[in-house]
Scaffold this motif. Structure first.
Motif, PDB file in Angstrom:
ATOM      1  N   MET A   1      79.774  33.963 104.379  1.00  0.00           N
ATOM      2  CA  MET A   1      80.379  33.498 105.633  1.00  0.00           C
ATOM      3  C   MET A   1      79.404  33.605 106.792  1.00  0.00           C
ATOM      4  SD  MET A   1      84.026  35.451 105.505  1.00  0.00           S
ATOM      5  CE  MET A   1      85.453  34.424 105.571  1.00  0.00           C
ATOM      6  N   THR A   2      79.636  32.787 107.806  1.00  0.00           N
ATOM      7  CA  THR A   2      78.858  32.900 109.038  1.00  0.00           C
ATOM      8  C   THR A   2      79.378  34.116 109.811  1.00  0.00           C
ATOM      9  OG1 THR A   2      80.383  31.580 110.363  1.00  0.00           O
ATOM     10  CG2 THR A   2      78.619  30.379 109.199  1.00  0.00           C
ATOM     11  N   GLU A   3      78.629  34.536 110.816  1.00  0.00           N
ATOM     12  CA  GLU A   3      79.037  35.685 111.624  1.00  0.00           C
ATOM     13  C   GLU A   3      80.403  35.437 112.279  1.00  0.00           C
ATOM     14  OE1 GLU A   3      78.741  39.462 112.758  1.00  0.00           O
ATOM     15  OE2 GLU A   3      77.142  38.485 111.647  1.00  0.00           O
ATOM     16  N   GLU A   4      80.628  34.220 112.771  1.00  0.00           N
ATOM     17  CA  GLU A   4      81.901  33.871 113.418  1.00  0.00           C
ATOM     18  C   GLU A   4      83.057  33.898 112.403  1.00  0.00           C
ATOM     19  OE1 GLU A   4      79.164  31.593 113.748  1.00  0.00           O
ATOM     20  OE2 GLU A   4      78.541  32.647 115.558  1.00  0.00           O
ATOM     21  N   GLU A   5      82.803  33.368 111.199  1.00  0.00           N
ATOM     22  CA  GLU A   5      83.847  33.363 110.158  1.00  0.00           C
ATOM     23  C   GLU A   5      84.202  34.791 109.754  1.00  0.00           C
ATOM     24  OE1 GLU A   5      82.968  29.195 107.737  1.00  0.00           O
ATOM     25  OE2 GLU A   5      81.747  30.961 107.287  1.00  0.00           O
ATOM     26  N   ARG A   6      83.177  35.640 109.636  1.00  0.00           N
ATOM     27  CA  ARG A   6      83.414  37.048 109.276  1.00  0.00           C
ATOM     28  C   ARG A   6      84.245  37.746 110.341  1.00  0.00           C
ATOM     29  NH1 ARG A   6      77.714  38.939 107.974  1.00  0.00           N
ATOM     30  NH2 ARG A   6      77.359  37.214 106.602  1.00  0.00           N
TER      31      ARG A   6
END
Length: 196
Positions: free
Chosen positions: A11-16
């Motif tokens: 996942m991307t940082e935002e998704e995480r």
């Protein structure tokens, strides 16, 4: 909602961040729905239940066993009645009835039998918390003696590594030792060497 460590890492940082926030919110809602509140340290689990102001100790049934907890009012359906997540030391566990401004609180202190692990729940089958997200209060960690603190920090590191499907501190140490040995002995062939 459960992702594998690989899916989470992808996942991307935002998704995480969004995933963690949703998971935290769901966990808080599930914990709030329990008929009790609880918190823990590495050594003990504290369970608290709000009870009416007129409650007296003789009105209650509090049965603390090594692997089981039953709590309630005499003649009524128990508030808690089930197997504990992990074993406790019954001789070091106790309960008290505390006066609060809004009523009374039944406080149950359970001494963990194995004081080096986080519990994901108090009673098996009840709402769970994500133990990989637990961070002890810094003041409490700093209160520990050097050896205990080192053990706790190692355990926390290993727990994070396990959750991410990465090697533990002991496995990393073995790997480093092998790498040093390889450098010291370039004449040896390590192509089929296995770590156990």
């Amino acid at each position: 909602m459960g992702l594998t460590p690989q899916e989470y890492d992808a996942m991307t940082e935002e998704e995480r961040k969004a995933y963690d926030e949703a998971a935290r919110k769901k966990e808080e809602e599930e914990q709030a729905a329990l008929p009790y509140k609880w918190k823990q340290t590495l050594i003990e689990v504290d369970v608290s239940i709000e009870v009416p102001k007129q409650t007296r100790p003789k009105d209650l049934i509090v049965d603390i066993k090594a692997n089981y907890l039953k709590v309630g009012f005499k003649g009524q359906t128990p508030i808690i009645d089930g197997p504990l997540h992990r074993a406790i030391k019954t001789e070091d566990s106790a309960w008290t009835l505390i006066d609060q401004s809004s009523g009374k609180e039944l406080n149950i202190q359970l001494e963990k039998f194995k004081g080096t692990e986080w519990w994901k729940c108090v009673i098996e089958g009840h709402a769970e918390v994500d133990t990989t997200k637990i961070t002890p209060e810094n003041s409490k960690l700093s209160d520990l003696d050097g050896e205990t603190r080192g053990m706790v920090e190692k355990m926390m590191f290993d727990q994070r590594q396990k959750a991410a499907n990465k090697p533990s501190s002991d496995e990393l140490k073995k790997f480093e030792t092998l790498e040093k040995f390889k450098k010291a002995h370039p004449e040896l062939d390590f192509t089929n060497a296995k770590m156990s």
